[in-house]
Scaffold this active site. Structure first.
Site, mmCIF file in Angstrom:
data_model
loop_
_atom_site.group_PDB
_atom_site.id
_atom_site.type_symbol
_atom_site.label_atom_id
_atom_site.label_comp_id
_atom_site.label_asym_id
_atom_site.label_seq_id
_atom_site.Cartn_x
_atom_site.Cartn_y
_atom_site.Cartn_z
ATOM 1 C CE LYS A 168 -4.559 0.536 0.195
ATOM 2 N NZ LYS A 168 -5.532 -0.393 -0.368
ATOM 3 N N GLY A 204 -24.842 2.818 1.058
ATOM 4 C CA GLY A 204 -23.967 3.347 0.015
ATOM 5 C C GLY A 204 -24.634 3.307 -1.345
ATOM 6 N N GLY A 227 -22.358 4.175 -4.091
ATOM 7 C CA GLY A 227 -21.120 4.529 -4.783
ATOM 8 C C GLY A 227 -20.697 3.420 -5.719
ATOM 9 C CG ASN A 228 -16.877 1.589 -8.180
ATOM 10 O OD1 ASN A 228 -16.257 0.603 -7.816
ATOM 11 N ND2 ASN A 228 -17.170 1.797 -9.448
HETATM 12 P P1 NAD Z 1 -17.658 5.645 -3.147
HETATM 13 O O1 NAD Z 1 -17.008 6.891 -2.670
HETATM 14 O O2 NAD Z 1 -17.856 5.442 -4.626
HETATM 15 O O3 NAD Z 1 -19.122 5.513 -2.484
HETATM 16 C C1 NAD Z 1 -19.325 5.614 -1.115
HETATM 17 C C2 NAD Z 1 -20.826 5.682 -0.860
HETATM 18 O O4 NAD Z 1 -21.001 5.654 0.563
HETATM 19 C C3 NAD Z 1 -21.494 6.955 -1.359
HETATM 20 O O5 NAD Z 1 -22.760 6.619 -1.897
HETATM 21 C C4 NAD Z 1 -21.676 7.784 -0.090
HETATM 22 O O6 NAD Z 1 -22.806 8.658 -0.168
HETATM 23 C C5 NAD Z 1 -21.897 6.690 0.939
HETATM 24 N N1 NAD Z 1 -21.607 7.105 2.301
HETATM 25 C C6 NAD Z 1 -20.505 7.728 2.765
HETATM 26 N N2 NAD Z 1 -20.627 7.950 4.094
HETATM 27 C C7 NAD Z 1 -21.828 7.429 4.473
HETATM 28 C C8 NAD Z 1 -22.529 7.333 5.695
HETATM 29 N N3 NAD Z 1 -22.022 7.812 6.835
HETATM 30 N N4 NAD Z 1 -23.744 6.729 5.698
HETATM 31 C C9 NAD Z 1 -24.275 6.241 4.568
HETATM 32 N N5 NAD Z 1 -23.657 6.302 3.379
HETATM 33 C C10 NAD Z 1 -22.455 6.895 3.336
HETATM 34 O O7 NAD Z 1 -16.826 4.449 -2.528
HETATM 35 P P2 NAD Z 1 -16.700 2.944 -3.034
HETATM 36 O O8 NAD Z 1 -15.581 2.860 -4.007
HETATM 37 O O9 NAD Z 1 -18.053 2.438 -3.405
HETATM 38 O O10 NAD Z 1 -16.171 2.218 -1.707
HETATM 39 C C11 NAD Z 1 -17.056 1.875 -0.649
HETATM 40 C C12 NAD Z 1 -16.335 0.958 0.333
HETATM 41 O O11 NAD Z 1 -15.853 -0.196 -0.352
HETATM 42 C C13 NAD Z 1 -15.111 1.552 1.026
HETATM 43 O O12 NAD Z 1 -15.017 0.983 2.312
HETATM 44 C C14 NAD Z 1 -13.954 1.051 0.161
HETATM 45 O O13 NAD Z 1 -12.731 1.020 0.882
HETATM 46 C C15 NAD Z 1 -14.445 -0.341 -0.152
HETATM 47 N N6 NAD Z 1 -13.836 -0.955 -1.332
HETATM 48 C C16 NAD Z 1 -13.937 -0.376 -2.548
HETATM 49 C C17 NAD Z 1 -13.387 -0.998 -3.661
HETATM 50 C C18 NAD Z 1 -13.549 -0.426 -5.041
HETATM 51 O O14 NAD Z 1 -13.136 -1.091 -5.992
HETATM 52 N N7 NAD Z 1 -14.151 0.759 -5.208
HETATM 53 C C19 NAD Z 1 -12.690 -2.214 -3.504
HETATM 54 C C20 NAD Z 1 -12.611 -2.796 -2.246
HETATM 55 C C21 NAD Z 1 -13.197 -2.160 -1.165
#
Ligand code: NAD
Length: 428
Positions: A107, A219, A221-222
């Site tokens: 990392k 969530g 998000g992605n």
């Molecule tokens: P993102 O930023 O695209 O989306 C995050 C979502 O969470 C958003 O919809 C936001 O509004 C919501 N959110 C944030 N704080 C919140 C709260 N207090 N209550 C409710 N909703 C809330 O992020 P992502 O890429 O979807 O990642 C989400 C999680 O998955 C993280 O923990 C990340 O470390 C993990 N993760 C992501 C990936 C990846 O490929 N993107 C891979 C492994 C793990």
């Protein structure tokens, strides 16, 4: 001591110690795996747009590369700490091992807030990061990727700097590149789809049909949007989604008992994954408090937003109907909540298994880049499904056989594989 008093690295070590005890690892192996193999701390000088020089602090941590080159993202964050990077590098080692891809854990990070940097300053920061670690990273040593507040453009600048210094084209050096510049199709969907590949197998094991289930998701998000997409394609119904509201600086849960319309919600969602509350109300969504998502009468909970959401204080609020929790986010469940989930007999799909689709697809990107031959999206997702399904069954079979909690079984498999690789190489 309560886990709240630990920092991330101490939590990662405590989790490791517990499983090392269960596996009966010898003292040397424990000593080796409790710490990163290598840590690089460096200064990155950047000429700012106003002509001044600013020094940024950067890190790269390689926790273990016994099973293959290090793999892990680079984070840009104003509150970045070396301990967080160390913990995340260790978790990457276990994540790559549990899905059985031939990569180790690493990392990186830079203490900075990219929002306050121009594009030119960000480019200089990316190029400077590479110049400081160029001898210690590379396609056969350590392969970086995007992470918090870094994106495909940052990766391309880093790749370009690496190639300028090394004199050649090394597309397998970094992943998360734009599609068309060495990126893999399917990467965007990979983490969310991966969550649902494991969820689908968990439902099969419990003898539940997706079309007879309802879910609530934290969530949009992605990760979560693609998890919702695939779960709905399997016939499942999502009745509630919680996300963060930038204007009100709090989260809300949006509920529709007959099932949310994903495309409609995405059309009123901003680029940070927050839903426009007024428009959602016009479309007939009930707006509930942010943590109401976990109190819904559903069969499945998918926490896929941020860490520490299911805690000892609120775990009692989840419905008796919940049968499966699929952790899309990293670390959404605290150790206190884990105890209750286990007591209730809920099938938990732990984060580093459930969300390993992202790193698995990054591995596919590296493979394609090294071959300089790119697969179709169907091929990528088909291979991802096979990897995730195999990893799920390895963990669930061990959990059943040894009567282990799924999180402990996943750790036991991952740590066992890494310890074996270290042993076979003659390191311990
Ligand atoms: P993102 O930023 O695209 O989306 C995050 C979502 O969470 C958003 O919809 C936001 O509004 C919501 N959110 C944030 N704080 C919140 C709260 N207090 N209550 C409710 N909703 C809330 O992020 P992502 O890429 O979807 O990642 C989400 C999680 O998955 C993280 O923990 C990340 O470390 C993990 N993760 C992501 C990936 C990846 O490929 N993107 C891979 C492994 C793990």
């Amino acid at each position: 001591m309560s886990s709240k008093a630990f920092n991330s690295f101490q939590i990662a070590q405590a989790q490791f110690d517990k499983v090392a005890e269960y596996l009966g690892l010898d003292a040397a192996t424990r000593e080796l795996l409790r710490y990163p193999l290598r840590e690089y701390h460096f200064a990155i000088p950047v000429r700012m747009d106003d002509g001044s020089m600013k020094i940024f602090r950067g890190f790269r941590v390689q926790h273990n590369d016994a099973r293959g080159p290090g793999k892990g993202g680079i984070r840009f964050h104003p509150q970045e700490t070396i301990d967080t990077v160390k913990a995340l590098s260790m978790w990457m080692t276990w994540k790559c091992a549990v899905v059985d891809i031939p990569l180790g854990g690493a990392k990186g990070g830079v203490i900075c807030d990219p929002h306050n940097l121009s594009q030119r300053e960000q480019e200089q920061l990316c190029r400077g990061w590479i110049r400081q670690v160029v001898r210690n990273v590379g396609p056969v040593a350590d392969v970086p990727a995007p992470d918090v507040m870094t994106n495909s453009q940052h990766m391309l600048w880093m790749l370009d700097e690496f190639e300028r210094i090394m004199g050649g084209r090394f597309p397998g050096f970094i992943t998360g590149k734009p599609v068309g510049m060495g990126g893999s199709l399917g990467r965007t969907e990979a983490t969310g789809y991966g969550v649902v590949f494991t969820l689908r197998e968990a439902m099969k094991e419990l003898g539940i049909k997706a079309e007879n289930t309802e879910a609530s998701v934290q969530g949009l998000g992605n990760v979560s949007r693609y998890a919702i997409e695939l779960y709905q394609q399997l016939g499942g119904k999502v009745i509630a989604v919680s996300c963060w509201d930038q204007t009100d600086q709090c989260s809300y849960t949006y509920r529709k008992m007959k099932g949310i319309d994903l495309q409609q919600l995405l059309s009123i969602t901003d680029r940070f994954g927050g839903i426009n509350k007024a428009k959602a109300q016009e479309l007939g969504y009930e707006v509930l408090p942010g943590d109401a998502w976990m109190e819904q009468e559903v069969d499945i909970l998918i926490p896929a937003a941020i860490e520490n959401q299911l805690t000892g204080d609120n775990i009692g609020k989840i419905s008796q109907r919940v049968k499966i929790i699929a952790e899309g986010a990293n670390g959404p469940t605290t150790p206190e909540a884990d105890v209750k989930i286990r007591e209730r007999g809920i099938l938990l799909i732990p984060d580093f298994l459930a969300n390993a689709g992202g790193v698995t697809c990054s591995y596919f990107e590296q493979v394609q880049s090294n071959m300089n031959y790119f697969w179709s999206k169907e091929e990528v997702l088909g291979k991802l499904d096979m990897k995730m399904t195999a990893a799920y069954y390895a963990v669930s079979e061990l959990a059943r056989r040894e009567k282990l909690y799924m999180r402990d079984a996943a750790y036991a498999i991952a740590i066992g594989r890494v310890a074996q690789a270290c042993h076979d190489r003659g390191w311990v």
